[in-house]
Design a protein around this motif. Structure first.
Motif, PDB file in Angstrom:
ATOM      1  N   GLY A 266      13.444   9.029   4.777  1.00 35.16           N
ATOM      2  CA  GLY A 266      12.803   9.643   3.626  1.00 35.16           C
ATOM      3  C   GLY A 266      12.312  11.058   3.897  1.00 35.16           C
TER       4      GLY A 266
ATOM      5  N   HIS B 104      13.906   1.343  15.814  1.00 36.94           N
ATOM      6  CA  HIS B 104      15.204   1.478  16.492  1.00 36.94           C
ATOM      7  C   HIS B 104      15.061   1.587  18.004  1.00 36.94           C
ATOM      8  CE1 HIS B 104      19.397   2.380  16.974  1.00 36.94           C
ATOM      9  NE2 HIS B 104      19.064   3.390  17.741  1.00 36.94           N
TER      10      HIS B 104
ATOM     11  N   GLU C 208       9.410  12.211   4.571  1.00 37.26           N
ATOM     12  CA  GLU C 208       8.461  12.324   5.689  1.00 37.26           C
ATOM     13  C   GLU C 208       9.216  12.762   6.958  1.00 37.26           C
ATOM     14  OE1 GLU C 208       5.160  11.232   5.045  1.00 37.26           O
ATOM     15  OE2 GLU C 208       4.496  11.746   7.063  1.00 37.26           O
TER      16      GLU C 208
ATOM     17  N   LEU D 107       0.848  -1.199   0.000  1.00 32.22           N
ATOM     18  CA  LEU D 107       0.000   0.000   0.000  1.00 32.22           C
ATOM     19  C   LEU D 107       0.876   1.238   0.000  1.00 32.22           C
ATOM     20  CD1 LEU D 107      -2.383  -1.362   2.730  1.00 32.22           C
ATOM     21  CD2 LEU D 107      -3.161  -0.637   0.450  1.00 32.22           C
ATOM     22  N   SER D 108       0.519   2.200  -0.825  1.00 33.08           N
ATOM     23  CA  SER D 108       1.191   3.495  -0.793  1.00 33.08           C
ATOM     24  C   SER D 108       0.168   4.563  -1.160  1.00 33.08           C
ATOM     25  CB  SER D 108       2.400   3.490  -1.730  1.00 33.08           C
ATOM     26  OG  SER D 108       3.322   4.466  -1.329  1.00 33.08           O
TER      27      SER D 108
HETATM   28  N1  LIG Z   1      10.757   3.895  14.863  1.00 33.26           N
HETATM   29  C1  LIG Z   1      11.866   4.072  14.197  1.00 33.26           C
HETATM   30  O1  LIG Z   1      12.924   3.607  14.582  1.00 33.26           O
HETATM   31  C2  LIG Z   1      11.832   4.804  12.907  1.00 33.26           C
HETATM   32  C3  LIG Z   1      12.986   4.878  12.113  1.00 33.26           C
HETATM   33  C4  LIG Z   1      12.888   5.449  10.865  1.00 33.26           C
HETATM   34  C5  LIG Z   1      11.713   6.011  10.436  1.00 33.26           C
HETATM   35  N2  LIG Z   1      10.623   5.993  11.262  1.00 33.26           N
HETATM   36  C6  LIG Z   1       9.368   6.590  10.839  1.00 33.26           C
HETATM   37  O2  LIG Z   1       8.782   5.794   9.840  1.00 33.26           O
HETATM   38  C7  LIG Z   1       8.071   6.628   8.913  1.00 33.26           C
HETATM   39  C8  LIG Z   1       8.470   6.231   7.511  1.00 33.26           C
HETATM   40  O3  LIG Z   1       9.832   6.537   7.311  1.00 33.26           O
HETATM   41  P1  LIG Z   1      10.467   6.512   5.850  1.00 33.26           P
HETATM   42  O4  LIG Z   1      11.858   6.988   5.993  1.00 33.26           O
HETATM   43  O5  LIG Z   1      10.221   5.201   5.211  1.00 33.26           O
HETATM   44  O6  LIG Z   1       9.563   7.636   5.155  1.00 33.26           O
HETATM   45  P2  LIG Z   1       9.258   7.867   3.613  1.00 33.26           P
HETATM   46  O7  LIG Z   1      10.398   7.419   2.761  1.00 33.26           O
HETATM   47  O8  LIG Z   1       8.790   9.271   3.494  1.00 33.26           O
HETATM   48  O9  LIG Z   1       8.045   6.839   3.319  1.00 33.26           O
HETATM   49  C9  LIG Z   1       6.760   7.009   3.785  1.00 33.26           C
HETATM   50  C10 LIG Z   1       5.848   6.165   2.913  1.00 33.26           C
HETATM   51  O10 LIG Z   1       4.513   6.207   3.433  1.00 33.26           O
HETATM   52  C11 LIG Z   1       3.621   6.362   2.338  1.00 33.26           C
HETATM   53  N3  LIG Z   1       2.383   6.979   2.789  1.00 33.26           N
HETATM   54  C12 LIG Z   1       2.191   8.207   3.319  1.00 33.26           C
HETATM   55  N4  LIG Z   1       0.903   8.365   3.665  1.00 33.26           N
HETATM   56  C13 LIG Z   1       0.264   7.223   3.334  1.00 33.26           C
HETATM   57  C14 LIG Z   1      -1.053   6.773   3.453  1.00 33.26           C
HETATM   58  N5  LIG Z   1      -1.991   7.549   3.979  1.00 33.26           N
HETATM   59  N6  LIG Z   1      -1.351   5.531   3.011  1.00 33.26           N
HETATM   60  C15 LIG Z   1      -0.396   4.733   2.484  1.00 33.26           C
HETATM   61  N7  LIG Z   1       0.889   5.103   2.366  1.00 33.26           N
HETATM   62  C16 LIG Z   1       1.212   6.334   2.786  1.00 33.26           C
HETATM   63  C17 LIG Z   1       4.371   7.216   1.355  1.00 33.26           C
HETATM   64  O11 LIG Z   1       3.756   6.997   0.111  1.00 33.26           O
HETATM   65  P3  LIG Z   1       4.100   7.759  -1.260  1.00 33.26           P
HETATM   66  O12 LIG Z   1       5.604   7.724  -1.399  1.00 33.26           O
HETATM   67  O13 LIG Z   1       3.414   6.900  -2.252  1.00 33.26           O
HETATM   68  O14 LIG Z   1       3.563   9.130  -1.113  1.00 33.26           O
HETATM   69  C18 LIG Z   1       5.764   6.630   1.466  1.00 33.26           C
HETATM   70  O15 LIG Z   1       5.875   5.510   0.633  1.00 33.26           O
HETATM   71  C19 LIG Z   1       8.435   8.081   9.279  1.00 33.26           C
HETATM   72  O16 LIG Z   1       7.383   8.738   9.915  1.00 33.26           O
HETATM   73  C20 LIG Z   1       9.608   7.938  10.208  1.00 33.26           C
HETATM   74  O17 LIG Z   1       9.674   8.969  11.199  1.00 33.26           O
HETATM   75  C21 LIG Z   1      10.671   5.399  12.470  1.00 33.26           C
END
Ligand SMILES: NC(=O)c1ccc[n+]([C@@H]2O[C@H](COP(=O)([O-])OP(=O)(O)OC[C@H]3O[C@@H](n4cnc5c(N)ncnc54)[C@H](OP(=O)(O)O)[C@@H]3O)[C@@H](O)[C@H]2O)c1
Length: 343
Positions: free
Chosen positions: A169, A135, A171, A33-34
């Motif tokens: 990314g 993490h 986000e 899903l994206s």
């Molecule tokens: N807990 C941890 O250790 C940790 C570590 C790293 C990241 N994170 C968190 O994880 C999240 C993702 O990180 P990332 O680096 O992978 O971010 P990213 O590269 O910006 O990816 C986010 C993805 O979510 C998709 N998306 C956004 N809204 C959506 C929705 N309503 N329905 C379906 N898909 C949706 C985006 O889709 P499109 O590209 O198609 O727009 C994109 O593919 C962030 O919020 C980050 O803070 C947490």
């Protein structure tokens, strides 16, 4: 013995890495899903660079969940419960277990109690388990609680960690205010709608694990500024000298019984020579220190997201936070062997 069926929810930086790891660990990816037109309708393997996988990316979670009946959704979409509730509710309502990287989901009971209780109730009704990992799971919570378990008396627990915004990314870069001016940053910081710090949820999990009673909770935040003009890979743009490249939060929880918990966490775009740190100090009897040197946070985020899957599938239904799960294990064998086998 059948394989675990997973849906990859969000196809960005983190789930691109996690998709490879899921396949390596014998997980059958049945859906993805994206959101963007650039990804929806394309094959997951084409978008993640893994070659044709025969999984078309959709933007309709209900349809994907009904058609594929997955065992788990692997969510890497956003950070805060106000946004994450959309994906977690979709999983819970369809009885699909979920592991999510949303930072607030690590321990959301104090910062978003209503949303968390609502999700917990739905998940308990449908038999799903929802867990925030990433993490923080081991490096900021479970490794620290284990070290605390080696103390006789604790006066304070103090953590210091940093991570590079450019490992993630766009986000994340947006959340960390990369590219803002100091004036814009101050305005954002003063805004009533500022979401909880990642550190607050970490400290909430640590304090909850001890059973101590929080009395005073404070957060201070300072912007980190570009020492010279630099490029942010996550933002895909130049950042001017003096502009914001992220920020540092210092969270503190004081407890009725005495111990004080502090966590200083910096998420910013690094200069070339910088690396991630993770250091925890316990004052008391005895004095204890844990330092991980340079931590590959980007990878340890995804390994924990994937390695937690068997624990989450086997856990009781509801919103189950990581301090209640078993110690995280290295998964030498396909993940389904830990769920339906004897591993
Ligand atoms: N807990 C941890 O250790 C940790 C570590 C790293 C990241 N994170 C968190 O994880 C999240 C993702 O990180 P990332 O680096 O992978 O971010 P990213 O590269 O910006 O990816 C986010 C993805 O979510 C998709 N998306 C956004 N809204 C959506 C929705 N309503 N329905 C379906 N898909 C949706 C985006 O889709 P499109 O590209 O198609 O727009 C994109 O593919 C962030 O919020 C980050 O803070 C947490």
């Amino acid at each position: 013995m059948r394989k675990i069926k997973a849906v990859v929810y969000g196809v960005g930086a983190m789930n691109t890495i996690a998709t490879r790891m899921l396949l390596d660990k014998g997980v059958e990816i049945v859906g993805a899903l994206s959101r963007s037109e650039a990804k929806v309708g394309k094959d997951l393997g084409a978008v993640t660079g893994l070659g044709e996988l025969g999984v078309t990316i959709s933007n309709d979670p209900a349809e994907v969940f009904k058609r594929t009946t997955p065992d788990v959704a692997v969510i890497a979409v956003n950070s805060y419960m106000a946004d994450a509730v959309e994906q977690l509710r979709a999983c819970a309502e369809h009885g699909v277990n979920a592991v999510t990287l949303s930072e607030e989901a690590l321990y959301p009971w104090k910062t978003s109690p209503e949303i968390t209780e609502e999700l917990d109730a739905i998940a308990k009704r449908t038999g799903a388990t929802l867990t925030g990992t990433g993490h923080q799971d081991v490096y900021w919570v479970n490794i620290v609680t284990m070290m605390m378990g080696t103390a006789h008396k604790i006066d304070s627990v103090t953590g210091r960690a940093s991570w590079n915004v450019d490992d993630f990314g766009p986000e994340v870069a947006g959340d960390q205010q990369v590219g803002s001016s100091v004036t814009e940053f101050d305005k954002w910081l003063k805004s009533a709608s500022r979401p909880p710090t990642f550190g607050r949820n970490v400290l909430d999990a640590l304090v909850a694990h001890t059973g101590l009673t929080p009395t005073k909770i404070t957060t201070t935040t300072r912007p980190d500024l570009a020492p010279s003009r630099m490029y942010s890979k996550a933002l895909q743009a130049e950042v001017e000298e003096g502009a914001v490249i992220g920020f540092t939060d210092v969270d503190e929880i004081r407890t009725e019984e005495g111990p004080v918990f502090t966590f200083e966490m910096s998420g910013r775009v690094y200069m070339p020579e910088e690396g991630d740190i993770n250091q925890w100090d316990i004052a008391g009897e005895p004095e204890l220190t844990l330092s991980n040197g340079t931590v590959p946070t980007q990878i340890t985020t995804c390994t924990q997201l994937v390695n937690r899957i068997p624990d989450v599938i086997k856990a009781e239904p509801g919103f189950v936070t990581v301090e209640k799960l078993p110690a995280l294990r290295y998964r030498a064998f396909p993940l389904h062997e830990y769920v339906w086998g004897t591993r």
